[in-house]
Design a protein around this motif. Structure first.
Motif, PDB file in Angstrom:
ATOM      1  N   PHE A  27      -1.894  21.737   6.804  1.00  0.00           N
ATOM      2  CA  PHE A  27      -1.868  20.667   6.322  1.00  0.00           C
ATOM      3  C   PHE A  27      -0.215  20.504   6.981  1.00  0.00           C
ATOM      4  CE2 PHE A  27      -4.242  22.166   2.119  1.00  0.00           C
ATOM      5  CZ  PHE A  27      -5.448  21.070   2.980  1.00  0.00           C
ATOM      6  N   ALA A  28       0.308  20.621   7.195  1.00  0.00           N
ATOM      7  CA  ALA A  28       2.593  20.109   7.174  1.00  0.00           C
ATOM      8  C   ALA A  28       2.222  19.626   8.942  1.00  0.00           C
ATOM      9  CB  ALA A  28       3.115  21.272   7.847  1.00  0.00           C
ATOM     10  N   ALA A  29       1.226  20.838   9.905  1.00  0.00           N
ATOM     11  CA  ALA A  29       0.863  20.327  10.560  1.00  0.00           C
ATOM     12  C   ALA A  29       0.462  19.066  11.236  1.00  0.00           C
ATOM     13  CB  ALA A  29       0.424  21.935  11.682  1.00  0.00           C
ATOM     14  N   ALA A  30      -0.541  18.825  10.425  1.00  0.00           N
ATOM     15  CA  ALA A  30      -1.938  17.475  10.073  1.00  0.00           C
ATOM     16  C   ALA A  30      -1.244  16.488  10.705  1.00  0.00           C
ATOM     17  CB  ALA A  30      -2.893  17.529   9.721  1.00  0.00           C
ATOM     18  N   ILE A  31       0.205  16.408   8.983  1.00  0.00           N
ATOM     19  CA  ILE A  31       0.675  15.429   8.752  1.00  0.00           C
ATOM     20  C   ILE A  31       2.151  14.860   9.686  1.00  0.00           C
ATOM     21  CG2 ILE A  31       2.651  14.634   7.046  1.00  0.00           C
ATOM     22  CD1 ILE A  31       0.705  16.046   4.542  1.00  0.00           C
ATOM     23  N   LEU A  32       2.853  16.064  10.187  1.00  0.00           N
ATOM     24  CA  LEU A  32       3.650  15.771  11.179  1.00  0.00           C
ATOM     25  C   LEU A  32       3.233  15.187  12.029  1.00  0.00           C
ATOM     26  CD1 LEU A  32       5.331  18.621  11.290  1.00  0.00           C
ATOM     27  CD2 LEU A  32       6.531  16.928  10.596  1.00  0.00           C
ATOM     28  N   ALA A  33       1.529  15.198  13.023  1.00  0.00           N
ATOM     29  CA  ALA A  33       1.166  15.063  13.892  1.00  0.00           C
ATOM     30  C   ALA A  33       0.882  13.567  13.711  1.00  0.00           C
ATOM     31  CB  ALA A  33      -0.366  15.504  14.316  1.00  0.00           C
ATOM     32  N   MET A  34       0.929  12.858  12.726  1.00  0.00           N
ATOM     33  CA  MET A  34       0.477  11.117  12.395  1.00  0.00           C
ATOM     34  C   MET A  34       0.916  10.659  12.471  1.00  0.00           C
ATOM     35  SD  MET A  34      -2.337  12.092   9.256  1.00  0.00           S
ATOM     36  CE  MET A  34      -1.598  12.161   7.949  1.00  0.00           C
ATOM     37  N   ARG A  35       2.303  11.689  12.628  1.00  0.00           N
ATOM     38  CA  ARG A  35       4.051  10.475  12.474  1.00  0.00           C
ATOM     39  C   ARG A  35       4.683  10.409  13.806  1.00  0.00           C
ATOM     40  NH1 ARG A  35       5.859  11.879   6.536  1.00  0.00           N
ATOM     41  NH2 ARG A  35       3.994  11.481   5.443  1.00  0.00           N
ATOM     42  N   PHE A 101      -2.753  19.589  -0.197  1.00  0.00           N
ATOM     43  CA  PHE A 101      -2.373  18.483   1.023  1.00  0.00           C
ATOM     44  C   PHE A 101      -1.395  16.752   0.605  1.00  0.00           C
ATOM     45  CE2 PHE A 101      -3.186  15.032   3.408  1.00  0.00           C
ATOM     46  CZ  PHE A 101      -3.549  15.005   5.150  1.00  0.00           C
ATOM     47  N   ASP A 102      -1.947  16.740  -0.448  1.00  0.00           N
ATOM     48  CA  ASP A 102      -1.080  16.272  -1.345  1.00  0.00           C
ATOM     49  C   ASP A 102       0.520  16.813  -1.502  1.00  0.00           C
ATOM     50  OD1 ASP A 102      -3.930  14.155  -1.104  1.00  0.00           O
ATOM     51  OD2 ASP A 102      -3.784  14.867  -3.277  1.00  0.00           O
ATOM     52  N   GLU A 103       0.703  17.404  -2.324  1.00  0.00           N
ATOM     53  CA  GLU A 103       1.698  18.663  -1.931  1.00  0.00           C
ATOM     54  C   GLU A 103       2.450  18.553  -0.498  1.00  0.00           C
ATOM     55  OE1 GLU A 103       3.801  22.411  -3.283  1.00  0.00           O
ATOM     56  OE2 GLU A 103       1.820  21.722  -4.169  1.00  0.00           O
ATOM     57  N   VAL A 104       2.156  18.696   0.179  1.00  0.00           N
ATOM     58  CA  VAL A 104       1.986  18.777   1.437  1.00  0.00           C
ATOM     59  C   VAL A 104       3.325  17.793   1.956  1.00  0.00           C
ATOM     60  CG1 VAL A 104       2.888  19.686   3.845  1.00  0.00           C
ATOM     61  CG2 VAL A 104       1.822  20.764   2.013  1.00  0.00           C
ATOM     62  N   GLU A 105       2.092  16.451   1.580  1.00  0.00           N
ATOM     63  CA  GLU A 105       3.263  14.596   2.142  1.00  0.00           C
ATOM     64  C   GLU A 105       3.292  14.347   1.331  1.00  0.00           C
ATOM     65  OE1 GLU A 105      -0.018  11.297   3.902  1.00  0.00           O
ATOM     66  OE2 GLU A 105      -0.476  12.392   1.763  1.00  0.00           O
ATOM     67  N   LYS A 106       3.647  14.691   0.097  1.00  0.00           N
ATOM     68  CA  LYS A 106       4.538  14.243  -0.688  1.00  0.00           C
ATOM     69  C   LYS A 106       5.460  14.705  -0.418  1.00  0.00           C
ATOM     70  CE  LYS A 106       3.178  13.050  -5.251  1.00  0.00           C
ATOM     71  NZ  LYS A 106       3.182  13.729  -6.849  1.00  0.00           N
ATOM     72  N   LYS A 107       5.668  15.633   0.085  1.00  0.00           N
ATOM     73  CA  LYS A 107       7.693  16.456  -0.076  1.00  0.00           C
ATOM     74  C   LYS A 107       7.735  15.824   1.921  1.00  0.00           C
ATOM     75  CE  LYS A 107       9.564  20.557   0.309  1.00  0.00           C
ATOM     76  NZ  LYS A 107      10.651  20.848   1.482  1.00  0.00           N
ATOM     77  N   LEU A 108       7.301  15.697   2.163  1.00  0.00           N
ATOM     78  CA  LEU A 108       7.783  15.765   3.609  1.00  0.00           C
ATOM     79  C   LEU A 108       8.183  13.908   3.584  1.00  0.00           C
ATOM     80  CD1 LEU A 108       5.138  17.185   6.472  1.00  0.00           C
ATOM     81  CD2 LEU A 108       7.180  17.512   5.783  1.00  0.00           C
ATOM     82  N   ASP A 109       7.441  13.224   3.306  1.00  0.00           N
ATOM     83  CA  ASP A 109       7.984  11.535   2.783  1.00  0.00           C
ATOM     84  C   ASP A 109       9.763  12.581   1.905  1.00  0.00           C
ATOM     85  OD1 ASP A 109       5.747  10.742   3.931  1.00  0.00           O
ATOM     86  OD2 ASP A 109       3.905   9.809   2.371  1.00  0.00           O
ATOM     87  N   THR A 110       9.345  12.592   0.952  1.00  0.00           N
ATOM     88  CA  THR A 110      10.375  12.625   0.714  1.00  0.00           C
ATOM     89  C   THR A 110      11.655  12.926   1.591  1.00  0.00           C
ATOM     90  OG1 THR A 110       9.517  13.450  -1.233  1.00  0.00           O
ATOM     91  CG2 THR A 110      12.407  13.588  -1.026  1.00  0.00           C
ATOM     92  N   ASP A 111      11.527  13.989   2.528  1.00  0.00           N
ATOM     93  CA  ASP A 111      12.802  14.730   3.308  1.00  0.00           C
ATOM     94  C   ASP A 111      12.655  13.477   4.886  1.00  0.00           C
ATOM     95  OD1 ASP A 111      12.548  16.862   1.739  1.00  0.00           O
ATOM     96  OD2 ASP A 111      11.332  18.126   3.061  1.00  0.00           O
ATOM     97  N   TRP A 112      10.898  12.813   4.394  1.00  0.00           N
ATOM     98  CA  TRP A 112      11.677  11.780   6.133  1.00  0.00           C
ATOM     99  C   TRP A 112      12.310  10.332   5.456  1.00  0.00           C
ATOM    100  CZ3 TRP A 112       9.863  10.646  10.203  1.00  0.00           C
ATOM    101  CH2 TRP A 112      10.362   9.625  11.246  1.00  0.00           C
TER     102      TRP A 112
END
Length: 227
Positions: A27-35, A101-112
């Motif tokens: 999921f982290a790879a999928a989210i990072l690839a969108m950004r 997916f939501d958990e990983v996206e939230k964590k990456l959003d916080t870091d971002w």
């Protein structure tokens, strides 16, 4: 020799695909690839996963030289049964399909957001002066994808299972199968993005992975230990 390499390859490939699809790093790879640029995300994730697979296989290969092969075989068998029951438990008690997916996206959003605030406070010139050596050689996006994936996989079921497989099967076949499996899953995550990730049923993947680990455990239990 050839049959043991093929057996190690096929087991490692199947285990890796079923362990990594729907995993946090997937999921982290999928989210990072969108950004970020996909090639940088893919190369960073793959570099981390390949390194982790090789390190795990080396540990598994070295284990029978440190303790009795009989012991490593029995430990590996217990690991397979343990991971199988763990995955089946997760599958039957999964709260929501998209929770991970939501958990990983939230964590990456916080870091971002934290990184964005810090970068705005810094001047471009001072940023260059204080830029770490690694960031001068590699892209920050590559390093971000690498670090998130590498530390996300550390101590994960797939890493421990790879160690167990390499202790029981031909390590070259295990490494090759692991790398091919990681490449397939990570490429699918990066190319498919959220549209693919959101269609994956975490429950079905967990149940399938659990069943596979149980099969590996049964096979290992009845296998002959070669000295």
């Amino acid at each position: 020799m050839a049959s043991s390499v093929i057996q190690g390859f096929s087991k490692s490939l199947a285990m890796t695909v079923l362990s990594e699809i729907g995993d946090k790093t997937f999921f982290a790879a999928a989210i990072l690839a969108m950004r970020h640029p996909r090639r940088l995300v893919l190369s960073g994730c793959l570099a981390a996963l390949i390194l982790m697979t090789i390190l795990s296989a080396v540990v598994g290969w070295a284990a029978p030289n440190l303790i009795s092969r009989n012991w490593t075989h029995h430990i590996t068998t217990l690991l397979f049964f343990g991971f199988g029951l763990w995955s089946l438990w997760d599958g039957f008690h999964e709260g929501g399909e998209d929770g991970e997916f939501d958990e990983v996206e939230k964590k990456l959003d916080t870091d971002w957001n934290a990184n964005t605030k810090m970068s705005k406070m810094e001047d471009d010139e001072s940023k260059k002066k204080r830029r770490p050596l690694l960031k001068k050689i590699f892209s920050p996006i590559f390093l971000k994808a690498f670090s998130i994936t590498f530390f996300g996989e550390w101590g994960d079921k797939s890493q421990l299972a790879t160690i167990g497989l390499a202790a029981d099967e031909h390590p070259f076949g295990v490494v090759l199968g692991g790398i091919v499996g990681q490449a397939l899953c990570t490429t699918a995550a990066v190319v498919g993005g959220k549209s693919l990730a959101s269609q994956i049923s975490e429950r079905i993947v967990a149940l399938a992975g659990g069943a596979l680990f149980i099969v590996f455990g049964i096979q290992s239990f009845f296998a002959t230990v070669h000295s």
